[in-house]
Motif scaffolding. Structure first.
Motif, mmCIF file in Angstrom:
data_model
loop_
_atom_site.group_PDB
_atom_site.id
_atom_site.type_symbol
_atom_site.label_atom_id
_atom_site.label_comp_id
_atom_site.label_asym_id
_atom_site.label_seq_id
_atom_site.Cartn_x
_atom_site.Cartn_y
_atom_site.Cartn_z
ATOM 1 N N ILE A 1 0.868 -1.177 0.000
ATOM 2 C CA ILE A 1 0.000 0.000 0.000
ATOM 3 C C ILE A 1 0.906 1.228 0.000
ATOM 4 C CG2 ILE A 1 -1.807 1.259 1.214
ATOM 5 C CD1 ILE A 1 -2.669 -1.386 2.479
ATOM 6 N N THR A 2 0.836 1.993 -1.065
ATOM 7 C CA THR A 2 1.768 3.100 -1.273
ATOM 8 C C THR A 2 1.755 4.082 -0.108
ATOM 9 O OG1 THR A 2 1.488 2.916 -3.663
ATOM 10 C CG2 THR A 2 2.399 4.985 -2.825
ATOM 11 N N GLU A 3 2.924 4.384 0.400
ATOM 12 C CA GLU A 3 3.071 5.336 1.499
ATOM 13 C C GLU A 3 3.308 6.742 0.950
ATOM 14 O OE1 GLU A 3 6.232 3.839 3.913
ATOM 15 O OE2 GLU A 3 5.073 2.142 4.649
ATOM 16 N N GLY A 4 2.831 7.736 1.676
ATOM 17 C CA GLY A 4 3.076 9.118 1.299
ATOM 18 C C GLY A 4 2.046 9.714 0.361
ATOM 19 N N TYR A 5 1.149 8.895 -0.159
ATOM 20 C CA TYR A 5 0.110 9.379 -1.068
ATOM 21 C C TYR A 5 -1.230 8.826 -0.600
ATOM 22 C CZ TYR A 5 4.038 10.633 -4.032
ATOM 23 O OH TYR A 5 5.199 11.186 -4.502
ATOM 24 N N GLY A 6 -2.301 9.549 -0.899
ATOM 25 C CA GLY A 6 -3.612 9.087 -0.478
ATOM 26 C C GLY A 6 -4.707 9.967 -1.039
ATOM 27 N N GLY A 7 -5.883 9.820 -0.463
ATOM 28 C CA GLY A 7 -7.015 10.607 -0.903
ATOM 29 C C GLY A 7 -7.024 11.984 -0.257
ATOM 30 N N HIS A 8 -8.127 12.721 -0.472
ATOM 31 C CA HIS A 8 -8.149 14.117 -0.050
ATOM 32 C C HIS A 8 -9.566 14.661 -0.099
ATOM 33 C CE1 HIS A 8 -8.520 15.018 -4.396
ATOM 34 N NE2 HIS A 8 -7.646 14.042 -4.543
ATOM 35 N N GLY A 9 -9.761 15.760 0.616
ATOM 36 C CA GLY A 9 -10.995 16.500 0.451
ATOM 37 C C GLY A 9 -11.046 17.115 -0.926
ATOM 38 N N ILE A 10 -12.239 17.392 -1.400
ATOM 39 C CA ILE A 10 -12.418 17.989 -2.729
ATOM 40 C C ILE A 10 -13.684 18.820 -2.723
ATOM 41 C CG2 ILE A 10 -13.601 15.915 -3.599
ATOM 42 C CD1 ILE A 10 -12.318 16.514 -6.347
ATOM 43 N N GLY A 11 -13.698 19.901 -3.495
ATOM 44 C CA GLY A 11 -14.877 20.759 -3.564
ATOM 45 C C GLY A 11 -14.602 21.974 -4.411
ATOM 46 N N THR A 12 -14.357 23.129 -3.775
ATOM 47 C CA THR A 12 -14.019 24.336 -4.514
ATOM 48 C C THR A 12 -12.559 24.326 -4.958
ATOM 49 O OG1 THR A 12 -13.637 25.464 -2.404
ATOM 50 C CG2 THR A 12 -15.793 25.782 -3.447
ATOM 51 N N ALA A 13 -11.806 23.329 -4.539
ATOM 52 C CA ALA A 13 -10.455 23.060 -5.032
ATOM 53 C C ALA A 13 -10.324 21.559 -5.182
ATOM 54 C CB ALA A 13 -9.394 23.607 -4.073
ATOM 55 N N MET A 14 -9.341 21.126 -5.963
ATOM 56 C CA MET A 14 -9.189 19.685 -6.169
ATOM 57 C C MET A 14 -8.589 19.004 -4.946
ATOM 58 S SD MET A 14 -7.565 17.508 -9.308
ATOM 59 C CE MET A 14 -5.883 18.086 -9.179
ATOM 60 N N HIS A 15 -7.596 19.622 -4.335
ATOM 61 C CA HIS A 15 -6.961 19.031 -3.163
ATOM 62 C C HIS A 15 -7.221 19.907 -1.947
ATOM 63 C CE1 HIS A 15 -4.418 17.048 -6.349
ATOM 64 N NE2 HIS A 15 -4.796 16.025 -5.613
ATOM 65 N N MET A 16 -7.949 19.350 -0.998
ATOM 66 C CA MET A 16 -8.322 20.081 0.209
ATOM 67 C C MET A 16 -8.130 19.171 1.416
ATOM 68 S SD MET A 16 -11.880 21.829 -1.185
ATOM 69 C CE MET A 16 -11.771 23.255 -0.110
ATOM 70 N N GLU A 17 -8.262 19.744 2.600
ATOM 71 C CA GLU A 17 -8.267 18.935 3.810
ATOM 72 C C GLU A 17 -9.556 18.126 3.861
ATOM 73 O OE1 GLU A 17 -5.863 18.501 6.002
ATOM 74 O OE2 GLU A 17 -4.550 19.874 4.907
ATOM 75 N N PRO A 18 -9.494 16.909 4.439
ATOM 76 C CA PRO A 18 -8.346 16.273 5.083
ATOM 77 C C PRO A 18 -7.596 15.361 4.123
ATOM 78 C CG PRO A 18 -10.290 14.974 5.527
ATOM 79 C CD PRO A 18 -10.740 16.139 4.656
ATOM 80 N N HIS A 19 -6.362 15.003 4.483
ATOM 81 C CA HIS A 19 -5.640 13.951 3.778
ATOM 82 C C HIS A 19 -6.221 12.608 4.203
ATOM 83 C CE1 HIS A 19 -2.410 11.933 1.703
ATOM 84 N NE2 HIS A 19 -2.004 11.344 2.806
ATOM 85 N N VAL A 20 -6.419 11.711 3.246
ATOM 86 C CA VAL A 20 -7.051 10.416 3.529
ATOM 87 C C VAL A 20 -6.019 9.309 3.344
ATOM 88 C CG1 VAL A 20 -8.980 8.880 3.040
ATOM 89 C CG2 VAL A 20 -9.237 11.347 2.658
ATOM 90 N N LEU A 21 -5.490 8.804 4.432
ATOM 91 C CA LEU A 21 -4.535 7.709 4.357
ATOM 92 C C LEU A 21 -5.225 6.429 3.905
ATOM 93 C CD1 LEU A 21 -2.493 8.250 7.658
ATOM 94 C CD2 LEU A 21 -1.674 8.629 5.320
ATOM 95 N N ASN A 22 -4.482 5.574 3.212
ATOM 96 C CA ASN A 22 -5.011 4.278 2.787
ATOM 97 C C ASN A 22 -4.610 3.171 3.755
ATOM 98 O OD1 ASN A 22 -6.325 5.159 0.392
ATOM 99 N ND2 ASN A 22 -4.305 5.410 -0.543
ATOM 100 N N TYR A 23 -4.184 3.552 4.933
ATOM 101 C CA TYR A 23 -3.807 2.632 6.002
ATOM 102 C C TYR A 23 -3.930 3.396 7.310
ATOM 103 C CZ TYR A 23 0.446 5.284 5.069
ATOM 104 O OH TYR A 23 1.343 6.304 4.837
ATOM 105 N N VAL A 24 -3.946 2.682 8.400
ATOM 106 C CA VAL A 24 -4.070 3.312 9.718
ATOM 107 C C VAL A 24 -2.677 3.617 10.246
ATOM 108 C CG1 VAL A 24 -4.886 3.035 12.088
ATOM 109 C CG2 VAL A 24 -6.233 2.120 10.186
ATOM 110 N N ALA A 25 -2.477 4.865 10.647
ATOM 111 C CA ALA A 25 -1.191 5.294 11.199
ATOM 112 C C ALA A 25 -1.450 6.047 12.488
ATOM 113 C CB ALA A 25 -0.440 6.180 10.210
ATOM 114 N N GLY A 26 -0.875 5.564 13.587
ATOM 115 C CA GLY A 26 -1.078 6.225 14.867
ATOM 116 C C GLY A 26 -2.443 5.931 15.453
#
Length: 278
Positions: A170-195
């Motif tokens: 599962i690729t580290e350092g990249y993931g999903g994101h919020g989207i709306g009035t901009a393409m990349h917004m908060e929050p960052h969406v990890l594809n694994y559980v960290a912490g």
């Protein structure tokens, strides 16, 4: 801050999402041995402009200019492949990421497509990655937390039998994101559980791009000299799937799927929200 949308704004995002769906459909149908990634880019561009939309890819991102309306990532390329003169070969796999803006609202989605006949483990890789995306989307429900999405994506991948002579990275350092009035917004969406953090609560009006990236080997990546293309460090092939999804009072609405996600979510026992466009 997470941007919360009204039902009316989600309906506008649905319009943008359907443009993305049409562009990806046209690209999927065109993928074949002998076509170039630039030709696929031109096909997507024609669909986007033909719907009166604009690309959110061909722009500056973090100070760098991306020249295409799609990311065309082939084989060991995970994401952000620049379309150009590369000719697709029988047996390749290509991940095509595409976005569009309509009336200021963004859509973003990605698919992985086999070029002709490819090795069974590559087909399996794509199915596992897509399946993990839908597992994450199924958790886009009122009252859940962001970590529930991450846990579902990772859990799905970890439960799959290992591919022949490979593993799931599962690729580290990249993931999903919020989207709306901009393409990349908060929050960052990890594809694994960290912490131990749970992330924000998912409330109606939350819209996220859910996009797992999985390889047949390492989770680690490097960026090529073009400053865009992300590749696996061990050369193993990778897959990337993505949908933009809204949390509504009635359940998840997959903005970039033609049916709003109804068919795939039903397989997981989840009812998709009604399409605001009817």
């Amino acid at each position: 801050m997470v941007e919360i949308k009204t039902p009316e704004q989600i309906a506008k995002m649905r319009v943008a999402g359907l443009v993305v769906a049409e562009a990806l459909k046209a690209c999927r149908e065109a993928v074949a041995p002998g076509i170039t990634t630039q030709e696929l880019n031109d096909i997507a561009d024609k669909v986007i402009t033909g719907h009166g939309a604009t690309s959110n890819f061909r722009a500056h991102h973090g100070g760098l200019w991306f020249p295409g309306v799609i990311c065309a990532s082939v084989n060991e390329e995970v994401v952000h492949g620049i379309p150009g003169e590369r000719v697709l070969q029988e047996g390749d796999i290509i991940s095509i990421d595409c976005g569009a803006i309509v009336d200021g609202w963004h859509g973003d989605a990605a698919i992985t497509v086999a070029v002709g006949e490819t090795a069974p483990q590559n087909e399996l890789l794509s199915r596992v990655t897509e399946g993990s995306m839908w597992a994450g989307i199924a958790q886009m429900k009122k009252g859940n937390r962001l970590v529930d999405v991450s846990r579902a994506i990772e859990g799905f991948v970890r439960r799959q039998p290992l591919p022949p002579k490979g593993k799931w990275g599962i690729t580290e350092g990249y993931g999903g994101h919020g989207i709306g009035t901009a393409m990349h917004m908060e929050p960052h969406v990890l594809n694994y559980v960290a912490g131990r953090g749970k992330g924000p609560k998912l409330i109606p009006g939350t819209v996220l791009a859910i996009e797992p990236m999985v390889s047949l080997g390492t989770p680690h990546t490097a960026i090529l000299d073009d400053e865009w293309t992300v590749v696996t460090t061990d050369g193993t092939w990778a897959s990337h799937w993505e949908h933009s999804v809204a949390v509504t009072e009635q359940g998840p609405l997959v903005l970039t799927a033609f049916d709003g996600g109804k068919a795939e979510l039903a397989k997981l026992g989840v009812v998709a929200a009604p399409d605001p466009l009817g």
